[in-house]
Design an enzyme around this catalytic site. Structure first.
Site, PDB file in Angstrom:
ATOM      1  N   ASN A   1    -103.151-105.084  52.568  1.00  0.00           N
ATOM      2  CA  ASN A   1    -102.564-106.161  53.361  1.00  0.00           C
ATOM      3  C   ASN A   1    -103.603-106.722  54.314  1.00  0.00           C
ATOM      4  OD1 ASN A   1    -100.388-107.789  54.550  1.00  0.00           O
ATOM      5  ND2 ASN A   1    -100.598-106.438  56.319  1.00  0.00           N
TER       6      ASN A   1
ATOM      7  N   HIS B   1    -104.031-108.347  57.850  1.00  0.00           N
ATOM      8  CA  HIS B   1    -103.271-108.425  59.106  1.00  0.00           C
ATOM      9  C   HIS B   1    -104.130-109.073  60.191  1.00  0.00           C
ATOM     10  CE1 HIS B   1    -100.281-107.377  62.103  1.00  0.00           C
ATOM     11  NE2 HIS B   1    -101.269-106.933  62.876  1.00  0.00           N
TER      12      HIS B   1
ATOM     13  N   ASN C   1    -105.493-118.143  51.982  1.00  0.00           N
ATOM     14  CA  ASN C   1    -106.281-117.012  51.494  1.00  0.00           C
ATOM     15  C   ASN C   1    -106.191-116.877  49.977  1.00  0.00           C
ATOM     16  OD1 ASN C   1    -107.580-115.395  53.761  1.00  0.00           O
ATOM     17  ND2 ASN C   1    -105.520-115.717  54.571  1.00  0.00           N
TER      18      ASN C   1
ATOM     19  N   ASP D   1     -97.997-101.710  59.072  1.00  0.00           N
ATOM     20  CA  ASP D   1     -99.378-101.933  59.522  1.00  0.00           C
ATOM     21  C   ASP D   1    -100.067-100.639  59.959  1.00  0.00           C
ATOM     22  OD1 ASP D   1     -99.002-104.679  59.101  1.00  0.00           O
ATOM     23  OD2 ASP D   1     -98.291-104.999  61.141  1.00  0.00           O
TER      24      ASP D   1
ATOM     25  N   SER E   1    -107.786-107.485  59.992  1.00  0.00           N
ATOM     26  CA  SER E   1    -108.012-106.203  59.322  1.00  0.00           C
ATOM     27  C   SER E   1    -107.418-106.232  57.924  1.00  0.00           C
ATOM     28  CB  SER E   1    -107.346-105.054  60.106  1.00  0.00           C
ATOM     29  OG  SER E   1    -107.756-105.024  61.452  1.00  0.00           O
TER      30      SER E   1
ATOM     31  N   GLY F   1    -100.781-120.205  51.768  1.00  0.00           N
ATOM     32  CA  GLY F   1    -101.634-119.640  50.723  1.00  0.00           C
ATOM     33  C   GLY F   1    -103.097-119.995  50.836  1.00  0.00           C
TER      34      GLY F   1
ATOM     35  N   LEU G   1     -91.734-104.314  53.265  1.00  0.00           N
ATOM     36  CA  LEU G   1     -91.397-103.639  52.013  1.00  0.00           C
ATOM     37  C   LEU G   1     -91.019-102.183  52.278  1.00  0.00           C
ATOM     38  CD1 LEU G   1     -94.348-105.096  49.918  1.00  0.00           C
ATOM     39  CD2 LEU G   1     -91.946-105.772  49.779  1.00  0.00           C
TER      40      LEU G   1
ATOM     41  N   MET H   1     -94.554-112.114  54.368  1.00  0.00           N
ATOM     42  CA  MET H   1     -93.827-111.909  55.613  1.00  0.00           C
ATOM     43  C   MET H   1     -92.523-111.128  55.477  1.00  0.00           C
ATOM     44  SD  MET H   1     -95.943-113.208  57.684  1.00  0.00           S
ATOM     45  CE  MET H   1     -94.990-113.177  59.199  1.00  0.00           C
TER      46      MET H   1
END
Length: 228
Positions: free
Chosen positions: A121, A123, A25, A159, A150, A23, A107, A104
């Site tokens: 997201n 990535h 970020n 992605d 990104s 965590g 979905l 991770m």
């Protein structure tokens, strides 16, 4: 009337964050929120792991947390069960934006389509190259000169959603996957709050079709070139 418009404009962006790991970020967003540097309110954090340190970070900041890792008999929660509980929690929190930061699990399309807010997201590659896992090692083995991270819109295809922003750096000749990962993480800590700031201030829109039609605007993704 002007006062009402001003009130709406000053309303913080309500964010829910999905996490699986340390965590770091999430912590950047918490720190920025608490310092008043970002016009956001983190309304909740969902973790699919009960041992994720991100849960501790959220608890320390008094942010509501939902841990959806195991079912009553102790088995790991299946993705359909996870999505059912996660959707109910998100509906309760009513975020404006859902942020996947080191999350991770893949979905499903129905979950993404029926979520109460759009999803972005973070990535660790310069999409569209190196989707999926082990991005740093793959970039080194391919002899890439540049690598980065990104932020993209989440869609049912892994992605593959529209890329909003990117941060990139030069790969050193002596780079290892671990050293490159550490450098990219520094970029992530800049890119995620910058992107959310652009979204909160409506400088950047998740409706990328409008941006594509506006020839006077820079084409997406917006890029930062940084040393780390």
């Amino acid at each position: 009337m002007l006062a009402n418009n001003t009130s709406r404009a000053n309303k913080p962006l309500r964010i829910a964050v999905l996490v699986s790991g340390s965590g770091s970020n999430l912590q950047v967003l918490i720190d920025a929120m608490q310092a008043g540097a970002l016009p956001i309110e983190i309304v909740g954090v969902i973790s699919n792991r009960d041992d994720a340190y991100a849960v501790t970070r959220a608890n320390d900041a008094a942010i509501p947390v939902a841990v959806l890792s195991h079912v009553a008999n102790g088995k790991r929660m299946g993705i359909k069960t996870f999505e059912t509980h996660a959707n109910a929690q998100l509906v309760e929190w009513q975020p404006d934006l859902i942020v996947l930061a080191g999350f991770m699990r893949v979905l499903s399309g129905p979950f993404i389509d029926n979520a109460p807010a759009p999803m972005i997201n973070l990535h660790p590659s310069l999409l569209p190259v190196y989707k999926g896992l082990d991005t740093h090692q793959r970039a080194i083995q391919a002899g890439e000169r540049h690598h980065g991270c990104s932020i993209h819109v989440v869609t049912a295809e892994l992605d593959a959603g529209a890329v909003l922003t990117q941060a990139l750096l030069e790969i050193n000749q002596t780079e290892t996957a671990n050293s490159l990962q550490a450098r990219i993480q520094k970029l992530e800590h800049k890119l995620l709050p910058w992107t959310i700031l652009l979204l909160a201030n409506k400088v950047l829109s998740l409706d990328t079709s409008n941006t594509a039609k506006a020839s006077y605007l820079p084409a997406l993704p917006l890029q930062l070139f940084m040393n780390a």
